[in-house]
Every structure is written in C-alpha cells, then in structure tokens.
Design a protein around this motif. Structure first.
Motif, mmCIF file in Angstrom:
data_model
loop_
_atom_site.group_PDB
_atom_site.id
_atom_site.type_symbol
_atom_site.label_atom_id
_atom_site.label_comp_id
_atom_site.label_asym_id
_atom_site.label_seq_id
_atom_site.Cartn_x
_atom_site.Cartn_y
_atom_site.Cartn_z
ATOM 1 N N UNK A 1 0.862 -1.177 0.000
ATOM 2 C CA UNK A 1 0.000 0.000 0.000
ATOM 3 C C UNK A 1 0.894 1.221 0.000
ATOM 4 N N UNK A 2 0.563 2.214 -0.838
ATOM 5 C CA UNK A 2 1.393 3.404 -1.007
ATOM 6 C C UNK A 2 0.603 4.674 -0.752
ATOM 7 N N UNK B 1 3.858 9.649 -7.841
ATOM 8 C CA UNK B 1 2.793 8.672 -8.103
ATOM 9 C C UNK B 1 1.629 8.891 -7.135
ATOM 10 N N UNK B 2 0.416 8.527 -7.573
ATOM 11 C CA UNK B 2 -0.737 8.632 -6.679
ATOM 12 C C UNK B 2 -0.735 7.511 -5.642
ATOM 13 N N UNK C 1 5.231 -1.845 -15.397
ATOM 14 C CA UNK C 1 5.746 -2.222 -14.081
ATOM 15 C C UNK C 1 6.781 -1.203 -13.590
ATOM 16 N N UNK C 2 6.853 -1.066 -12.284
ATOM 17 C CA UNK C 2 7.892 -0.276 -11.629
ATOM 18 C C UNK C 2 8.994 -1.264 -11.292
ATOM 19 N N UNK D 1 5.078 3.622 2.321
ATOM 20 C CA UNK D 1 4.718 2.288 1.838
ATOM 21 C C UNK D 1 4.698 1.288 2.976
ATOM 22 N N UNK D 2 3.782 0.341 2.846
ATOM 23 C CA UNK D 2 3.693 -0.776 3.772
ATOM 24 C C UNK D 2 3.456 -2.031 2.939
#
Length: 154
Positions: A25-26, A32-33, A65-66, A147-148
């Motif tokens: 989750x970001x 980035x959103x 993809x990142x 991020x998690x």
C-alpha cells in the motif's frame, strides 16, 4: 589492499535470499498517486557471498511495471549494512541506504538525498517479511508513512 572475505555480518544477510511476493500500500507522492500493488522481490547471493543482489518488480493498476535493481552488502570499514538501489524513477543511487540490525530479524536502513529522507524497516518472520518505508520530502517537518508491504516466500 587485502581481499575482503564474507563474515558473520554477510551471512546474516542470507535471511533476504529468496523469491518473495506480496501486496503493498502506497501513500501519494510527487511521483505517483496513492494505491496498492502486487510486488516481487528476487534476492540471491552474489560476489562470492559479499552481497545479496536484489531485483524488484511492482505491478500497479495495469500500467508499466515499476522496476528496481540493487544490492545489499556490509561496509568493511563501519560494519554497517549498505543497500545500493536504482529504480525506474531514474534517479541514480548517489548514496546507499545505511543501517544495521535492530535485534533479531529487524533491519533498519536510512538515506538522505536532494529530494528528502527515507527510512526503511524490514521485519523478518520465518518465511515472511514486512517492509515499511517512511519519508520526509522537501521541507516537511516530520516523517510520514509512504509504503507498507507484506511478503511471503514462494
């Protein structure tokens, strides 16, 4: 200069080695959103045991993809864990993340760049790990969650 040989600090990085998949989750950033992603960490021993080579791939919402690539090793001068990492945002790894183990199975790393500061925490639990990233961007007064992720070995 004599050759550096792998020691206990390098061996401790072995907990990273493997194929890991999971969900992340970001929070929103200038790049980035906010959102979620399915990600894979592929980590293998390299350079005769002196490093753990890291490939990362993240899929978010059907776009490109990142990607990331890097390596973990141990600074022979300080004993710190260092992590050089380049990703598809294109910023070069001007300085590595640095840190150390905090107790059993917790690796804490941090770095400062012209864009801000980042703190990473990896918590290993057998065949699973959690990865947390907190950032302080620009002139922000405090760190905030970025991020998690939760990953399991495949």
């Amino acid at each position: 200069m004599g050759e550096v040989r792998p020691g206990p600090a390098h061996e401790r990085l072995g907990v990273l080695v493997g194929e890991w998949v999971g969900e992340e989750e970001f929070a929103a950033t200038p790049w980035a959103p906010a959102g979620t992603a399915r990600s894979r960490h592929s980590l293998r021993s390299g350079v005769g045991g002196l490093a753990v080579v890291h490939d990362y791939e993240q899929a978010r919402g059907g776009g490109d993809p990142f990607l990331g690539h890097g390596f973990f090793t141990v600074d022979p001068g300080t004993g710190e864990v260092v992590w050089f990492f380049l990703d598809s945002t294109g910023f070069p790894p001007d300085t590595p993340l640095r840190g150390d183990w905090d107790g059993e199975g917790v690796l804490r790393l941090a770095k400062t760049t012209p864009r801000g500061q980042a703190r990473h925490v990896f918590r290993f639990h057998g065949d699973a790990f959690e990865h947390e990233i907190d950032v302080r961007l620009g002139d922000a007064a405090a760190f905030s969650p970025f991020a998690r992720g939760r990953f399991h070995r495949v």
